[in-house]
Enzyme design. Structure first.
Site, short mmCIF file in Angstrom:
data_model
loop_
_atom_site.label_atom_id
_atom_site.label_comp_id
_atom_site.label_asym_id
_atom_site.label_seq_id
_atom_site.Cartn_x
_atom_site.Cartn_y
_atom_site.Cartn_z
N CYS A 90 -34.42 35.64 -10.03
CA CYS A 90 -35.84 35.45 -9.72
C CYS A 90 -36.79 36.16 -10.68
O CYS A 90 -37.53 35.51 -11.41
CB CYS A 90 -36.12 35.94 -8.29
SG CYS A 90 -35.18 35.05 -7.04
N1 LIG Z 1 -31.11 34.39 -4.70
C1 LIG Z 1 -32.24 34.84 -4.18
O1 LIG Z 1 -32.30 35.97 -3.73
C2 LIG Z 1 -33.49 33.95 -4.10
C3 LIG Z 1 -34.59 34.45 -3.39
C4 LIG Z 1 -35.73 33.65 -3.28
C5 LIG Z 1 -35.76 32.41 -3.90
N2 LIG Z 1 -34.70 31.96 -4.60
C6 LIG Z 1 -34.81 30.63 -5.20
O2 LIG Z 1 -34.03 29.71 -4.43
C7 LIG Z 1 -33.42 28.73 -5.26
C8 LIG Z 1 -31.90 28.76 -5.09
O3 LIG Z 1 -31.43 30.04 -5.49
P1 LIG Z 1 -29.98 30.56 -5.09
O4 LIG Z 1 -29.96 32.00 -5.46
O5 LIG Z 1 -29.63 30.16 -3.70
O6 LIG Z 1 -29.09 29.71 -6.11
P2 LIG Z 1 -27.49 29.51 -6.07
O7 LIG Z 1 -27.10 29.20 -7.45
O8 LIG Z 1 -26.85 30.68 -5.36
O9 LIG Z 1 -27.30 28.26 -5.14
C9 LIG Z 1 -27.74 26.98 -5.50
C10 LIG Z 1 -26.72 25.97 -5.01
O10 LIG Z 1 -27.24 24.67 -5.28
C11 LIG Z 1 -26.14 23.84 -5.66
N3 LIG Z 1 -26.68 22.69 -6.37
C12 LIG Z 1 -27.10 22.59 -7.65
N4 LIG Z 1 -27.55 21.34 -7.90
C13 LIG Z 1 -27.40 20.64 -6.75
C14 LIG Z 1 -27.66 19.31 -6.37
N5 LIG Z 1 -28.19 18.44 -7.23
N6 LIG Z 1 -27.38 18.95 -5.11
C15 LIG Z 1 -26.83 19.81 -4.23
N7 LIG Z 1 -26.56 21.08 -4.53
C16 LIG Z 1 -26.84 21.50 -5.77
C17 LIG Z 1 -25.27 24.76 -6.50
O11 LIG Z 1 -23.96 24.27 -6.60
C18 LIG Z 1 -25.37 26.06 -5.70
O12 LIG Z 1 -24.34 26.13 -4.71
C19 LIG Z 1 -33.91 29.05 -6.68
O13 LIG Z 1 -35.06 28.31 -6.94
C20 LIG Z 1 -34.25 30.52 -6.60
O14 LIG Z 1 -35.22 30.89 -7.55
C21 LIG Z 1 -33.56 32.70 -4.70
#
Ligand SMILES: NC(=O)c1ccc[n+]([C@@H]2O[C@H](COP(=O)([O-])OP(=O)(O)OC[C@H]3O[C@@H](n4cnc5c(N)ncnc54)[C@H](O)[C@@H]3O)[C@@H](O)[C@H]2O)c1
Length: 434
Positions: free
Chosen positions: A271
């Site tokens: 992030c």
């Molecule tokens: N990790 C955090 O603490 C956090 C906090 C707030 C916001 N975010 C935001 O949330 C979003 C997700 O982050 P995350 O940390 O969960 O990512 P992550 O990589 O842990 O998880 C994302 C998942 O999406 C899947 N994916 C990718 N493309 C896909 C598709 N086309 N269809 C279905 N699944 C698909 C991936 O395989 C993965 O399992 C990002 O935009 C991030 O900036 C993350």
């Protein structure tokens, strides 16, 4: 259409589809199941789908027991996106990284919408949770949904609600972290609010999806800029031989007008190093230059080299060079008490040390095998810390101050500790602050 969907949600008859089962999607799924919804999790990563359906977890702070309970009640994972047609709410939690030019990479979001498009139908709510620039929901999602003849606001509902997950922070849960929500239309917001009220104690409604998108960016930019400020203060304090951590602790006793931020070896995670540049990119379209963001980025990205200069100096004082020295890195996760290495400053620091000829090893109680990273050739297992193993290294470099480390033992047995986190409070011959 709206009344029927709201009624379904309130009666918990609505099916919830969560797309992207990572750090954000998984806890969200658990919370929906916990309150009694039927949830299908969609992911393109077959290995994640298989692990979840076998009752396993791939995220350390989410125990497999919770996945097993969800499976027994109302959850299954799939990579079959045609099942999305029977979902009443679709919540998108896919990655939003930067591309190699450090510009927003919306390909995961676009791919998700394009995959879902053939199965979208009237009577559904779609909520985007991925962090992104203001305008994404309206400019990227809305036209794609409209292109198949769905009228947003009357027969299909579209909202943006940013995730505020803080992995490893035991003080909050998905339920207790207030959630911001903005809709494309008033009706969209109304449906979004009803949905999130089922699982979150406090839903904060804003006037538009763009305002909700900007809210998330403000939160993360606020952190990035303030961390940049304390990192700069650290460099100044170091030159003046003042301990910046002592100063921050003292300043934090002020009961108003000061919020403590802590310096470190550089920004990490999915992030804070990334999200601010989503705004920088979008602001250019409006002829605006985001100077605070760029400056903080410049200061923060210089921190790994500051750490390297401190190691070089400390080894030099002991008549050693980095070349040929054995360096043990403590903590390779991007922040304490988590198993997530994305954008960790440890990666770049270890690479520089390796390039300079150091023999680099690591110890991290949360990461037993060093994962494969693009452009990073480091194939190793976490070293078990003991008096013998610690004393074997010329330099022990604390990058991520996990609570599981035995700091007393480390200080007792290390020849030299370079501390990037201010964890070793007392001045000692074998401790150098970086
Ligand atoms: N990790 C955090 O603490 C956090 C906090 C707030 C916001 N975010 C935001 O949330 C979003 C997700 O982050 P995350 O940390 O969960 O990512 P992550 O990589 O842990 O998880 C994302 C998942 O999406 C899947 N994916 C990718 N493309 C896909 C598709 N086309 N269809 C279905 N699944 C698909 C991936 O395989 C993965 O399992 C990002 O935009 C991030 O900036 C993350």
């Amino acid at each position: 259409m709206k009344t029927k969907l709201i009624e379904k949600i309130k009666n918990k008859q609505a099916y919830i589809g969560i797309i992207g089962l990572g750090y954000v999607g998984l806890p969200l799924m658990l919370r929906f199941v916990e309150v009694g919804f039927r949830v299908i999790g969609f992911d393109i990563d077959q290995s994640k789908v298989d692990l979840l359906n076998a009752g396993k977890s791939y995220i350390e702070h989410i125990p497999k027991e919770k996945i097993a309970v969800a499976l027994e009640t109302n959850f299954k994972a799939t990579d079959d996106f045609s099942l999305s047609a029977s979902m009443d709410a679709l919540i998108i939690c896919v990655p939003t990284p930067l591309n190699k030019h450090r510009e927003p990479d919306l390909s995961f979001i676009i791919q998700t919408i394009d995959t879902l498009k053939p199965f979208l139908r009237s009577g559904q709510l779609m909520s985007l949770e991925s962090t992104t620039y203001p305008g994404t929901t309206e400019e990227e999602l809305l036209p794609r949904i409209q292109s198949i003849g769905l009228k947003v606001g009357s027969d299909f509902f579209l909202a943006y609600s940013p995730e505020r997950e803080d992995p490893g922070n035991g003080s909050f849960t998905t339920q207790t972290i207030p959630k911001v929500c903005g809709g494309i239309t008033t009706a969209c917001l109304e449906v979004g609010e009803v949905l999130y009220q089922e699982i979150i104690d406090r839903v904060v409604c804003v006037s538009s999806a763009r305002a909700a998108e900007m809210t998330k960016l403000l939160e993360n930019i606020h952190r990035a800029v303030n961390i940049g400020l304390v990192n700069e203060m650290k460099i100044v304090a170091d030159k003046m031989d003042i301990d910046i951590h002592e100063v921050i602790r003292a300043a934090a006793t002020k009961p108003f007008g000061f919020v403590p931020y802590f310096p470190g070896p550089g920004l990490g995670g999915h992030c804070i190093p990334i999200d601010p540049f989503y705004l920088t990119w979008k602001a250019r379209e409006y002829g605006v230059h985001t100077r605070f963001i760029e400056l903080a980025g410049e200061v923060n990205s210089a921190m790994p080299n500051f750490v390297i200069s401190k190691i070089t100096r400390a080894l030099n004082d002991r008549c050693k060079s980095i070349k040929g020295s054995k360096v043990l890195v403590l903590g390779v996760a991007y922040k304490k008490n988590v198993d997530d290495m994305r954008e960790s400053p440890a990666l770049i620091i270890m690479k520089i040390l390796q390039d300079l000829g150091a023999e680099v090893a690591y110890s991290d109680p949360h990461i037993s095998n060093f994962p494969k990273f693009h452009g990073f050739d480091f194939d190793a297992k976490s070293i078990f810390l003991s008096p013998n193993s610690i004393s074997d290294y010329d330099c022990v470099l604390l990058i991520t101050d996990h609570d599981k480390f035995d700091y007393y033992m480390i200080q007792e047995h290390a020849k030299l500790i370079v501390d990037t986190r201010g964890r070793f409070l007392d001045l000692a011959d074998n401790v150098v602050r970086a």
